[in-house]
Enzyme design. Structure first.
Site, mmCIF file in Angstrom:
data_model
loop_
_atom_site.group_PDB
_atom_site.id
_atom_site.type_symbol
_atom_site.label_atom_id
_atom_site.label_comp_id
_atom_site.label_asym_id
_atom_site.label_seq_id
_atom_site.Cartn_x
_atom_site.Cartn_y
_atom_site.Cartn_z
ATOM 1 N N LYS A 13 0.835 -1.220 0.000
ATOM 2 C CA LYS A 13 0.000 0.000 0.000
ATOM 3 C C LYS A 13 0.865 1.264 0.000
ATOM 4 O O LYS A 13 0.611 2.202 -0.739
ATOM 5 C CB LYS A 13 -0.910 0.048 1.245
ATOM 6 N N ARG A 88 -9.915 1.468 8.484
ATOM 7 C CA ARG A 88 -9.548 0.076 8.746
ATOM 8 C C ARG A 88 -10.642 -0.686 9.470
ATOM 9 O O ARG A 88 -10.457 -1.856 9.794
ATOM 10 C CB ARG A 88 -8.312 0.057 9.618
ATOM 11 N N ARG A 127 11.421 -5.672 5.082
ATOM 12 C CA ARG A 127 11.146 -4.279 4.687
ATOM 13 C C ARG A 127 12.079 -3.298 5.410
ATOM 14 O O ARG A 127 12.301 -3.413 6.607
ATOM 15 C CB ARG A 127 9.690 -3.939 5.015
ATOM 16 N N ARG A 162 10.888 -0.889 10.893
ATOM 17 C CA ARG A 162 9.816 -0.617 11.850
ATOM 18 C C ARG A 162 9.828 -1.661 12.961
ATOM 19 O O ARG A 162 10.049 -2.842 12.700
ATOM 20 C CB ARG A 162 8.462 -0.665 11.124
ATOM 21 N N ARG A 173 -0.953 -8.550 13.459
ATOM 22 C CA ARG A 173 -1.460 -7.533 12.520
ATOM 23 C C ARG A 173 -2.298 -8.203 11.428
ATOM 24 O O ARG A 173 -3.327 -7.664 11.012
ATOM 25 C CB ARG A 173 -0.296 -6.746 11.902
HETATM 26 P P1 AMP Z 1 0.462 0.814 9.269
HETATM 27 O O1 AMP Z 1 1.647 1.724 9.191
HETATM 28 O O2 AMP Z 1 -0.645 1.242 8.378
HETATM 29 O O3 AMP Z 1 0.833 -0.629 9.108
HETATM 30 O O4 AMP Z 1 -0.102 0.966 10.767
HETATM 31 C C1 AMP Z 1 0.688 0.648 11.885
HETATM 32 C C2 AMP Z 1 -0.176 0.534 13.116
HETATM 33 O O5 AMP Z 1 -0.820 1.788 13.391
HETATM 34 C C3 AMP Z 1 -1.307 -0.487 13.042
HETATM 35 O O6 AMP Z 1 -0.866 -1.810 13.337
HETATM 36 C C4 AMP Z 1 -2.261 0.070 14.109
HETATM 37 O O7 AMP Z 1 -1.773 -0.232 15.424
HETATM 38 C C5 AMP Z 1 -2.130 1.568 13.910
HETATM 39 N N1 AMP Z 1 -3.107 2.086 12.902
HETATM 40 C C6 AMP Z 1 -2.814 2.604 11.688
HETATM 41 N N2 AMP Z 1 -3.923 2.968 11.036
HETATM 42 C C7 AMP Z 1 -4.956 2.663 11.851
HETATM 43 C C8 AMP Z 1 -6.372 2.787 11.739
HETATM 44 N N3 AMP Z 1 -6.954 3.279 10.634
HETATM 45 N N4 AMP Z 1 -7.137 2.365 12.784
HETATM 46 C C9 AMP Z 1 -6.573 1.889 13.906
HETATM 47 N N5 AMP Z 1 -5.240 1.710 14.078
HETATM 48 C C10 AMP Z 1 -4.433 2.101 13.068
#
Ligand code: AMP
Length: 220
Positions: A13, A88, A127, A162, A173
């Site tokens: 993404k 999400r 990554r 990360r 996740r």
């Molecule tokens: P990402 O960078 O998109 O993989 O997001 C990393 C983490 O941020 C996720 O595992 C969640 O803990 C939190 N997070 C990101 N976007 C959301 C969302 N829309 N709703 C809830 N938690 C989120």
């Protein structure tokens, strides 16, 4: 132009959003990046969300919606945004719809990336991301390594990993994704804005290929 990125962690993404953002000149907003920055800067928000991110769980809807709506109201997004990682949950998707219709806007495209689960873990563990917040180019040590170990090809900054890109948190996740996020794919399908792409080494199609196809389609 409002575009949302859907798909499990590791599908690409961020890669697709980054390339589209550059090609179409539309800013990207990543909810994950907002939370990680808050954690790094040790803000109140950062303290509140840190545990959720480190466990691979979703931040509660109420807080996430508040943070994203505040960001969406900022003037640099007046002409469009690519949302990476938001919405999400069904509650977030419904609230986003309400927010956009109150502002006379609507979603043009929901890009859904699908990748076999076994590839996702391998991809996430390998990554690496440019730590320069203006760059944030994404690499994969196996599929798309930087020319020089640990250094970004584009800007020369250091690459970082990360904290949640490890196998244990990634499994959480993925479980969270299939339980809480996958149902919203249907929501966007019913609206007629969904566009699904398979991204996999098996069919030799990666995020960069999808971004190229989409750029041509959206520039028309
Ligand atoms: P990402 O960078 O998109 O993989 O997001 C990393 C983490 O941020 C996720 O595992 C969640 O803990 C939190 N997070 C990101 N976007 C959301 C969302 N829309 N709703 C809830 N938690 C989120």
């Amino acid at each position: 132009m409002i575009i949302i990125m859907l798909g499990a962690p590791g599908t690409g993404k961020g890669t697709v959003a980054g390339i589209l953002s550059e090609n179409l000149n539309v800013p990207t907003v990543s909810s994950g990046d907002i939370f990680r920055k808050a954690i790094q800067e040790k803000t109140e928000l950062g303290k509140e969300v840190e545990g959720y991110l480190s466990r691979g769980e979703l931040v509660p809807d109420e807080l996430t919606i508040k943070v994203i709506e505040a960001r969406l109201n900022e003037p640099d997004l007046a002409n469009g945004v690519i949302l990476d990682g938001y919405p999400r949950t069904t509650a977030q998707a419904e609230r986003l719809d309400k927010f956009l219709s109150e502002h006379g806007k609507k979603i043009e495209l929901a890009i859904n990336l699908e990748t076999p689960r076994e590839e996702l873990i391998e991809r996430v563990v390998n990554r690496r991301i440019c730590e320069n917040s203006e760059c944030k180019t994404i690499y994969n040590l196996k599929l798309n390594p930087p020319k020089q170990d640990g250094i970004c090809d584009k800007c020369g900054s250091k690459l970082m990993q990360r904290k949640d890109d490890n196998e244990e948190v990634m499994n959480n996740r993925l479980d969270t994704y299939f339980k809480q996020t996958q149902p919203i794919i249907d929501f966007y399908d019913k609206k007629g804005v969904l566009c699904t792409y398979e991204v996999s080494v098996k069919i030799n199609r990666m995020g960069t290929d999808v971004a190229k196809e989409l750029t041509e389609r959206l520039k028309k």
